[in-house]
Design an enzyme around this catalytic site. Structure first.
Site, short mmCIF file in Angstrom:
data_model
loop_
_atom_site.label_atom_id
_atom_site.label_comp_id
_atom_site.label_asym_id
_atom_site.label_seq_id
_atom_site.Cartn_x
_atom_site.Cartn_y
_atom_site.Cartn_z
N ARG A 169 0.84 -1.21 0.00
CA ARG A 169 0.00 0.00 0.00
C ARG A 169 0.87 1.25 0.00
O ARG A 169 0.53 2.26 -0.62
CB ARG A 169 -0.91 -0.01 1.24
N SER A 184 -5.82 -2.97 9.19
CA SER A 184 -4.37 -3.11 9.40
C SER A 184 -4.03 -2.90 10.88
O SER A 184 -3.33 -3.71 11.50
CB SER A 184 -3.65 -2.08 8.52
N LYS A 188 -3.34 -6.09 13.99
CA LYS A 188 -2.11 -6.19 14.80
C LYS A 188 -2.44 -6.13 16.29
O LYS A 188 -1.85 -6.84 17.09
CB LYS A 188 -1.14 -5.06 14.42
N1 URA Z 1 -0.85 2.24 10.70
C1 URA Z 1 -1.03 0.93 10.42
O1 URA Z 1 -0.61 0.07 11.17
N2 URA Z 1 -1.66 0.61 9.31
C2 URA Z 1 -2.15 1.53 8.45
O2 URA Z 1 -2.74 1.17 7.46
C3 URA Z 1 -1.97 2.90 8.73
C4 URA Z 1 -1.31 3.23 9.88
#
Ligand code: URA
Length: 431
Positions: A169, A184, A188
């Site tokens: 990206r 995203s 995490k």
């Molecule tokens: N931080 C992330 O971990 N992912 C993103 O897409 C944007 C900022």
């Protein structure tokens, strides 16, 4: 699954079933879907968006692409975590981690690299000589037990789909897309087993979300993902119309994080760090509220325990915590005020791009980052300056790039006769 068919259906605005999205994402993680098809899919999402069900399915698929951490059960503690949506000069986690840990709450965090014009916590930490961002899960848990703070890269085993997608990206103009940012970040946080999460949603010129309305939409999507996964989430909507603090660039930002942990940081950055720390402490198993969290965070800075924790943390990950060990750029160029006035605007995007052009970030996946380069913005919005005062200082690898960045940084400043209205760093809190 026919990948072209799936891309076409997204391009035409169809809602995709969870199973197909999962199959697609997992195939991408296994290198069975090429980058160009995933890039086309992301661009289709840019134009067509995703429904909440699709975003949740994407998040779950990303988590399922790897292992999940069980830090909480290993430590026998409630796990708190923070994450930022990305901004210019955003070194918040590097100061928050040791403060929160000094207050007795472990903060183990997976961070990312720079994305677009925004810096990445991992790139900043790697400016510290010797610092290792790749820890095994066992090393991370042991460090959390001993020191209370660990910030690591996404290991190959954790959310590998996001790791690949994030890098793709970054170089295909598909960063600023709400469902992709939300999935995203939350994949995490959820894979890292956080029970409670403080999200710093940046708003303004230097953020992916340019307006409060857009930032609220992103915040709501992440709150919804957290709710579906049974986690507590708070979103701070914070100002990113100008860079956060003064420093932009990896080693420069580490120095500023150290100053802040020692109580000598710039006002806006210090306020955000203390607020985020207080909220993490209030979410923790200490059983205290936000006010007491704030008091303890301030005390950890004032009594030096936050800085001692910073030093122990950096050493534990192989780095040298002495700020004098940080690399310095060979060329330093002052950017001077062309007239008297008040700084009415300091464009974060322009400063972020100037730092990127100096080499502080990546234009392509393969680019190397120069840890020493960047910009120090001495004058911030609302400051009064006299003609010839140093507004900023460019740290560059050579004269030509210093001159180019100097011009760009000067153009990022607007000077006016009147002081602009004061904008607080934390604009809104949503939970
Ligand atoms: N931080 C992330 O971990 N992912 C993103 O897409 C944007 C900022």
């Amino acid at each position: 699954m026919r990948t072209t068919d799936l891309i076409e259906r997204k391009r035409n605005g169809e809602e995709l079933p969870a199973e197909e999205l999962a199959e697609f994402v997992l195939a991408f993680a296994r290198d069975e879907v090429p980058d160009y098809q995933m890039a086309a899919f992301c661009m289709a999402v840019y134009f067509r968006g995703m429904t909440p069900a699709e975003t949740f399915a994407l998040t779950e698929a990303m988590i399922a692409s790897g292992e999940t951490l069980h830090v909480g059960s290993a430590l026998g503690r409630k796990v708190v975590d923070k994450h930022s949506t990305g901004g210019v000069g955003d070194k918040t986690s590097i100061a928050v981690g040791p403060i929160v840990a000094a207050c007795g709450v472990p903060m183990g965090k997976m961070s990312g690299r720079g994305l677009g014009h925004t810096g990445g916590t991992l790139d900043k930490l790697e400016a510290i000589p010797g610092f290792r961002v790749e820890l095994t899960t066992e090393e991370m848990i042991a460090q959390l037990r001993d020191v209370g703070v660990a910030i690591v890269g996404q290991s190959a085993s954790l959310v590998p789909a996001d790791k690949k997608l994030y890098a793709l990206r970054d170089v295909t103009a598909t960063v600023d897309i709400v469902p992709l940012i939300a999935s995203s970040i939350m994949s995490k946080k959820l894979a890292g087993s956080a029970d409670a999460i403080v999200l710093d949603v940046k708003v303004g010129d230097g953020a992916f979300m340019k307006t409060l309305e857009e930032a609220r939409v992103l915040a709501q999507e992440m709150l919804e993902l957290g709710r579906r996964a049974g986690r507590e989430v708070t979103c701070l909507l914070t100002d990113m119309d100008q860079p956060l603090g003064r420093a932009v660039g990896n080693a420069l930002e580490i120095r500023e994080a150290i100053d802040t942990v020692r109580g000598e940081g710039p006002d806006d950055f210090t306020e955000l760090v203390l607020d985020a720390s207080a909220r993490l402490l209030a979410y923790s198993d200490l059983g205290i509220g936000h006010g007491e969290g704030r008091r303890r965070a301030e005390a950890a800075v004032a009594d030096g325990s936050a800085f001692t924790t910073y030093e122990r943390w950096i050493r534990a990950q192989g780095g040298d915590p002495d700020p004098r060990a940080l690399p310095e750029a060979p060329v330093q160029l002052a950017v001077q005020a062309p007239r008297d006035g008040y700084v009415s605007r300091l464009g974060a995007l322009a400063v972020g791009n100037a730092a990127l052009d100096l080499g502080a970030g990546r234009r392509t996946k393969a680019d190397a980052v120069d840890p020493a380069v960047g910009v120090l913005c001495f004058a911030k919005r609302g400051d009064a300056v006299l003609e010839g005062d140093d507004l900023a200082e460019v740290h560059a690898g050579d004269d030509a790039s210093a001159r180019a960045a100097g011009g760009a940084v000067l153009a990022a400043y607007t000077l006016a006769d009147e002081a602009p209205p004061v904008v607080p760093i934390v604009l809104e809190v949503i939970s």
